[in-house]
Design an enzyme around this catalytic site. Structure first.
Site, PDB file in Angstrom:
ATOM      1  N   ASN A 215      25.186  -2.630  68.455  1.00  0.00           N
ATOM      2  CA  ASN A 215      24.775  -2.042  69.726  1.00  0.00           C
ATOM      3  C   ASN A 215      23.532  -2.764  70.231  1.00  0.00           C
ATOM      4  O   ASN A 215      22.952  -3.589  69.504  1.00  0.00           O
ATOM      5  CB  ASN A 215      24.526  -0.536  69.563  1.00  0.00           C
ATOM      6  CG  ASN A 215      23.484  -0.232  68.502  1.00  0.00           C
ATOM      7  OD1 ASN A 215      22.321  -0.615  68.632  1.00  0.00           O
ATOM      8  ND2 ASN A 215      23.900   0.450  67.435  1.00  0.00           N
ATOM      9  N   ASP A 284      28.533   3.874  64.484  1.00  0.00           N
ATOM     10  CA  ASP A 284      29.357   5.042  64.136  1.00  0.00           C
ATOM     11  C   ASP A 284      30.515   4.673  63.218  1.00  0.00           C
ATOM     12  O   ASP A 284      30.960   5.484  62.412  1.00  0.00           O
ATOM     13  CB  ASP A 284      29.904   5.701  65.402  1.00  0.00           C
ATOM     14  CG  ASP A 284      28.790   6.270  66.267  1.00  0.00           C
ATOM     15  OD1 ASP A 284      27.991   7.066  65.740  1.00  0.00           O
ATOM     16  OD2 ASP A 284      28.711   5.900  67.449  1.00  0.00           O
ATOM     17  N   LYS A 294      35.105 -16.812  57.547  1.00  0.00           N
ATOM     18  CA  LYS A 294      35.338 -16.588  58.967  1.00  0.00           C
ATOM     19  C   LYS A 294      36.829 -16.580  59.264  1.00  0.00           C
ATOM     20  O   LYS A 294      37.566 -17.500  58.880  1.00  0.00           O
ATOM     21  CB  LYS A 294      34.652 -17.667  59.806  1.00  0.00           C
ATOM     22  CG  LYS A 294      34.874 -17.473  61.309  1.00  0.00           C
ATOM     23  CD  LYS A 294      34.267 -18.604  62.125  1.00  0.00           C
ATOM     24  CE  LYS A 294      34.592 -18.413  63.611  1.00  0.00           C
ATOM     25  NZ  LYS A 294      34.049 -19.520  64.435  1.00  0.00           N
ATOM     26  N   PRO A 310      28.203   6.121  56.956  1.00  0.00           N
ATOM     27  CA  PRO A 310      27.498   7.332  56.532  1.00  0.00           C
ATOM     28  C   PRO A 310      26.721   7.977  57.671  1.00  0.00           C
ATOM     29  O   PRO A 310      26.135   7.292  58.514  1.00  0.00           O
ATOM     30  CB  PRO A 310      26.549   6.808  55.440  1.00  0.00           C
ATOM     31  CG  PRO A 310      27.150   5.526  54.975  1.00  0.00           C
ATOM     32  CD  PRO A 310      27.835   4.939  56.162  1.00  0.00           C
ATOM     33  N   ILE A 312      23.659   9.290  58.366  1.00  0.00           N
ATOM     34  CA  ILE A 312      22.373   9.227  57.671  1.00  0.00           C
ATOM     35  C   ILE A 312      21.512  10.446  57.967  1.00  0.00           C
ATOM     36  O   ILE A 312      20.942  11.063  57.065  1.00  0.00           O
ATOM     37  CB  ILE A 312      21.620   7.933  58.043  1.00  0.00           C
ATOM     38  CG1 ILE A 312      22.463   6.715  57.674  1.00  0.00           C
ATOM     39  CG2 ILE A 312      20.273   7.885  57.324  1.00  0.00           C
ATOM     40  CD1 ILE A 312      21.844   5.394  58.095  1.00  0.00           C
ATOM     41  N   VAL A 313      21.395  10.811  59.246  1.00  0.00           N
ATOM     42  CA  VAL A 313      20.493  11.906  59.590  1.00  0.00           C
ATOM     43  C   VAL A 313      20.975  13.222  58.985  1.00  0.00           C
ATOM     44  O   VAL A 313      20.167  14.062  58.554  1.00  0.00           O
ATOM     45  CB  VAL A 313      20.317  12.010  61.118  1.00  0.00           C
ATOM     46  CG1 VAL A 313      21.557  12.547  61.796  1.00  0.00           C
ATOM     47  CG2 VAL A 313      19.104  12.859  61.469  1.00  0.00           C
ATOM     48  N   PHE A 329      16.999  11.309  67.187  1.00  0.00           N
ATOM     49  CA  PHE A 329      17.132  10.790  68.549  1.00  0.00           C
ATOM     50  C   PHE A 329      18.578  10.947  68.987  1.00  0.00           C
ATOM     51  O   PHE A 329      19.501  10.817  68.178  1.00  0.00           O
ATOM     52  CB  PHE A 329      16.737   9.311  68.613  1.00  0.00           C
ATOM     53  CG  PHE A 329      15.282   9.065  68.873  1.00  0.00           C
ATOM     54  CD1 PHE A 329      14.860   8.493  70.064  1.00  0.00           C
ATOM     55  CD2 PHE A 329      14.328   9.422  67.939  1.00  0.00           C
ATOM     56  CE1 PHE A 329      13.512   8.262  70.308  1.00  0.00           C
ATOM     57  CE2 PHE A 329      12.986   9.198  68.166  1.00  0.00           C
ATOM     58  CZ  PHE A 329      12.573   8.613  69.358  1.00  0.00           C
ATOM     59  N   LYS A 343      23.354  18.417  68.624  1.00  0.00           N
ATOM     60  CA  LYS A 343      22.963  17.604  67.479  1.00  0.00           C
ATOM     61  C   LYS A 343      21.793  18.225  66.731  1.00  0.00           C
ATOM     62  O   LYS A 343      21.744  18.208  65.492  1.00  0.00           O
ATOM     63  CB  LYS A 343      22.602  16.182  67.946  1.00  0.00           C
ATOM     64  CG  LYS A 343      22.299  15.216  66.812  1.00  0.00           C
ATOM     65  CD  LYS A 343      22.090  13.794  67.342  1.00  0.00           C
ATOM     66  CE  LYS A 343      21.817  12.830  66.195  1.00  0.00           C
ATOM     67  NZ  LYS A 343      21.635  11.433  66.680  1.00  0.00           N
ATOM     68  N   LYS A 347      22.906  19.089  62.958  1.00  0.00           N
ATOM     69  CA  LYS A 347      22.283  18.237  61.941  1.00  0.00           C
ATOM     70  C   LYS A 347      21.093  18.920  61.268  1.00  0.00           C
ATOM     71  O   LYS A 347      20.491  18.364  60.357  1.00  0.00           O
ATOM     72  CB  LYS A 347      21.808  16.924  62.568  1.00  0.00           C
ATOM     73  CG  LYS A 347      22.870  16.174  63.348  1.00  0.00           C
ATOM     74  CD  LYS A 347      23.991  15.665  62.489  1.00  0.00           C
ATOM     75  CE  LYS A 347      24.949  14.813  63.302  1.00  0.00           C
ATOM     76  NZ  LYS A 347      26.109  14.358  62.536  1.00  0.00           N
TER      77      LYS A 347
END
Length: 401
Positions: A215, A284, A294, A310, A312-313, A329, A343, A347
């Site tokens: 990203n 994600d 390659k 995973p 993580i948060v 965030f 969230k 979470k």
């Protein structure tokens, strides 16, 4: 970052080759709207001239000649000391350091320090052997016992004397960031003794050695959080993805690439943290299969099999202790509050930053940001567009203090 009530910076320049770097600092401060005044010690004038400083600051530089001139107004050192919201001494020489450590005042700069009550930022620079002398380190540690003084670490590298080692002046952008923090906090160290763990940047999930899912995150927000926490006295660990910036002096950096690596690092450092800020933009999903070589273009799958990475948060929330504060965030487009609230609850976060990434000069890659802060008590605070460093301080103001 500027505060209309706290925007006056007084810079004292010591005699050292690093004095030339202060010209960039003075010029940048003026461009950001800060009112700047500069004191040149007698030895500093051997390296840069009053004319140079006057041109960059749009105000005459002060020297010891001004200090000893008779005047019918108030004494110069008293007026300057009361005028300043923040003082900066850079480069701080061994000579000026010794004077400050023992409360001596024999020139305009040292008299002004004693006649002021504002925060003083110290940025030392000298030869490695000089910096490492027991007497110099004793003076340094003694001075930092005074809460007025905020010390910057010296950098290591090639010095002007051709020695390679510690003693380099911190770079102007790093000094500037610390000044901006002091203008916001007025010198308070409300995170002193706290251990702050921050994630930053984007993760990369590779399909083969040259292709990955990622990203646009640059990690600038996480960098600003690390700077703000460090300037407020915290012990900072920064787990970051690939980045194109230097880690601040004094911050422990843990570079990672993938979400799995970030997960391992965050869980490893979690038990010792008081505050955890998960600002990283974690992928994600990742390719289900990885090729060590390659892949030819003709061999790329038409439909790429994916699997989740995973969360993580969520794992951090499961393992955190009651005394720990966990902040997340939520980078969103459109209605940013509803998904952020979801969230926050799902979470089990203590606070969350709803971050609009579809607004101009905000979000990924920008030096500025805007957001809405939310916490579990139902508080919501909207932060208008500002620098990411300023937003980092607003977040700590909201969630910690």
């Amino acid at each position: 970052m500027t505060n209309p009530k706290l925007n006056r910076v007084l810079i004292g320049v010591g005699g050292g080759i690093a004095a030339y770097k202060i010209c960039e600092l003075v010029s940048t401060l003026f461009k950001t709207g800060v009112e700047v005044r500069v004191i040149l010690t007698r030895s500093a004038q051997e390296f840069i001239t009053p004319l140079t400083i006057a041109t960059l600051s749009r105000h005459p530089a002060y020297t010891d000649d001004d200090f000893w001139k008779p005047t019918h107004s108030r004494p110069l050192h008293i007026g300057l000391g009361e005028w300043a919201d923040v003082m900066v001494i850079a480069p701080l020489t061994a000579n000026t350091l010794a004077k400050l450590a023992y409360g001596m005042a024999d020139n305009l700069l040292t008299n002004t320090v004693l006649a002021s009550t504002c925060p003083v930022l110290l940025a030392p620079a000298m030869n490695t052997d000089m910096w490492e002398q027991l007497s110099v380190q004793r003076n340094w540690q003694q001075l930092l016992l005074d809460s007025r003084y905020h010390g910057m670490n010296t950098a290591s590298g090639l010095l002007a004397c051709d020695r390679i080692g510690a003693g380099r002046l911190a770079e102007p952008p790093e000094i500037l960031a610390h000044i901006q923090s002091l203008l916001h906090t007025q010198g308070k160290r409300d995170l002193a003794g706290k251990r702050v763990l921050i994630s930053a940047g984007g993760t990369r999930e590779f399909l083969d050695p040259v292709r990955f899912i990622g990203n646009p995150s640059t990690g600038k927000m996480g960098l600003a959080l690390a700077q703000a926490a460090l300037h407020r006295g915290a012990n900072v660990t920064l787990v970051h993805g690939p980045a194109n910036w230097d880690v601040p002096l004094g911050v422990q950096a843990i570079p990672v690439v993938s979400a799995e690596q970030m997960q391992q690092a965050m869980l490893e450092y979690l038990p010792n943290a008081d505050v955890i800020v998960m600002s990283a933009a974690v992928a994600d999903v990742k390719p289900r299969d990885y090729s060590t070589e390659k892949l030819p273009k003709r061999s790329l799958p038409q439909a790429l099999p994916l699997e989740p990475v995973p969360d993580i948060v969520a794992q951090l929330a499961q393992h955190k202790q009651p005394y720990q504060i966990l902040i997340g965030f939520a980078a969103q487009t459109g209605n940013i509050v509803k998904p952020a609230l979801e969230k926050l609850q799902s979470k089990k976060l203590d606070a969350i930053v709803a971050n609009p990434i579809d607004q101009p000069d905000s979000g990924f890659g920008s030096d500025n940001n805007q957001a809405i802060f939310l916490d579990r008590q139902g508080n919501q605070v909207a932060i208008a567009p500002c620098s990411k460093l300023e937003m980092a301080h607003y977040l700590f103001d909201f969630a910690i203090t």
